[in-house]
Design a protein around this motif. Sequence first.
Motif, PDB file in Angstrom:
ATOM      1  N   ALA A 238       0.830  -1.197   0.000  1.00 30.40           N
ATOM      2  CA  ALA A 238       0.000   0.000   0.000  1.00 30.40           C
ATOM      3  C   ALA A 238       0.868   1.252   0.000  1.00 30.40           C
ATOM      4  O   ALA A 238       1.998   1.239   0.472  1.00 30.40           O
ATOM      5  N   ASP A 239       0.316   2.331  -0.531  1.00 26.37           N
ATOM      6  CA  ASP A 239       1.000   3.623  -0.505  1.00 26.37           C
ATOM      7  C   ASP A 239       0.548   4.404   0.723  1.00 26.37           C
ATOM      8  O   ASP A 239      -0.609   4.305   1.154  1.00 26.37           O
ATOM      9  N   TYR A 240       1.454   5.190   1.263  1.00 24.38           N
ATOM     10  CA  TYR A 240       1.183   6.042   2.412  1.00 24.38           C
ATOM     11  C   TYR A 240       1.534   7.468   2.031  1.00 24.38           C
ATOM     12  O   TYR A 240       2.497   7.704   1.320  1.00 24.38           O
ATOM     13  N   TYR A 241       0.735   8.419   2.527  1.00 25.85           N
ATOM     14  CA  TYR A 241       0.891   9.815   2.144  1.00 25.85           C
ATOM     15  C   TYR A 241       1.033  10.698   3.383  1.00 25.85           C
ATOM     16  O   TYR A 241       0.302  10.507   4.359  1.00 25.85           O
ATOM     17  N   PRO A 242       1.925  11.686   3.335  1.00 22.40           N
ATOM     18  CA  PRO A 242       1.984  12.640   4.443  1.00 22.40           C
ATOM     19  C   PRO A 242       0.762  13.557   4.389  1.00 22.40           C
ATOM     20  O   PRO A 242       0.289  13.914   3.315  1.00 22.40           O
ATOM     21  N   TYR A 243       0.233  13.895   5.546  1.00 21.14           N
ATOM     22  CA  TYR A 243      -0.932  14.770   5.652  1.00 21.14           C
ATOM     23  C   TYR A 243      -0.639  15.780   6.755  1.00 21.14           C
ATOM     24  O   TYR A 243      -0.605  15.422   7.931  1.00 21.14           O
TER      25      TYR A 243
ATOM     26  N   TRP B 229       7.085   0.954   4.523  1.00 21.35           N
ATOM     27  CA  TRP B 229       5.926   1.584   3.913  1.00 21.35           C
ATOM     28  C   TRP B 229       6.404   2.491   2.799  1.00 21.35           C
ATOM     29  O   TRP B 229       7.374   3.228   2.960  1.00 21.35           O
ATOM     30  N   GLU B 230       5.697   2.486   1.690  1.00 15.88           N
ATOM     31  CA  GLU B 230       6.027   3.344   0.553  1.00 15.88           C
ATOM     32  C   GLU B 230       5.396   4.717   0.770  1.00 15.88           C
ATOM     33  O   GLU B 230       4.178   4.883   0.680  1.00 15.88           O
ATOM     34  N   LEU B 231       6.231   5.709   1.101  1.00 15.86           N
ATOM     35  CA  LEU B 231       5.758   7.069   1.321  1.00 15.86           C
ATOM     36  C   LEU B 231       5.721   7.799  -0.016  1.00 15.86           C
ATOM     37  O   LEU B 231       6.732   7.933  -0.685  1.00 15.86           O
ATOM     38  N   VAL B 232       4.543   8.256  -0.388  1.00 19.75           N
ATOM     39  CA  VAL B 232       4.350   8.961  -1.658  1.00 19.75           C
ATOM     40  C   VAL B 232       4.269  10.450  -1.357  1.00 19.75           C
ATOM     41  O   VAL B 232       3.388  10.891  -0.627  1.00 19.75           O
ATOM     42  N   ARG B 233       5.168  11.226  -1.915  1.00 22.74           N
ATOM     43  CA  ARG B 233       5.227  12.661  -1.649  1.00 22.74           C
ATOM     44  C   ARG B 233       4.452  13.468  -2.683  1.00 22.74           C
ATOM     45  O   ARG B 233       4.321  14.664  -2.560  1.00 22.74           O
ATOM     46  N   ASP B 234       3.926  12.846  -3.698  1.00 20.99           N
ATOM     47  CA  ASP B 234       3.202  13.542  -4.758  1.00 20.99           C
ATOM     48  C   ASP B 234       1.794  13.887  -4.273  1.00 20.99           C
ATOM     49  O   ASP B 234       1.064  13.020  -3.810  1.00 20.99           O
ATOM     50  N   GLY B 235       1.406  15.143  -4.373  1.00 16.24           N
ATOM     51  CA  GLY B 235       0.052  15.548  -4.008  1.00 16.24           C
ATOM     52  C   GLY B 235      -0.193  15.542  -2.515  1.00 16.24           C
ATOM     53  O   GLY B 235      -1.248  15.125  -2.065  1.00 16.24           O
TER      54      GLY B 235
END
Length: 126
Positions: free
Chosen positions: A2-7, A57-63
């Motif tokens: 799964a992808d994980y995103y900073p918020y 965890w795959e941290l996605v920085r896009d968007g």
Amino acid sequence: MADYYPYQITTRRRDLTLIWRPGEGDAPDEFAVDELGSLLTFHDLDAVRKYCDRNDWELVRDGEAALDLGVVRRWVERPDPDSVSAGLLLDAWNFFDDLSRSLKAGPPLPPAGGDPRQRLRKDLRR
């Protein structure tokens, strides 16, 4: 994987970064919590990256997403249709909905419906 995103959220006290994950299949979107069910919060993006690396965890920085809770609080206290955008209110609604599904302690938030200002007032008082 799964992808994980900073918020990033801005509060009265400080800026914090959470880790958000979209739900897969029928699973709800949610924020990352620790083994006790408490929300994981970080003071900077580097700490988020290190945590994600340690947990593979795959941290996605896009968007990257951000929400200023101070603006939301002011609107809840003095609603004015011209003071905030509908997009900000939708972001706040989605944030609290995802947050309610993430935290395992305490009663769940009421189901969607009714006046969203009432729900936001209750959420911001917590």
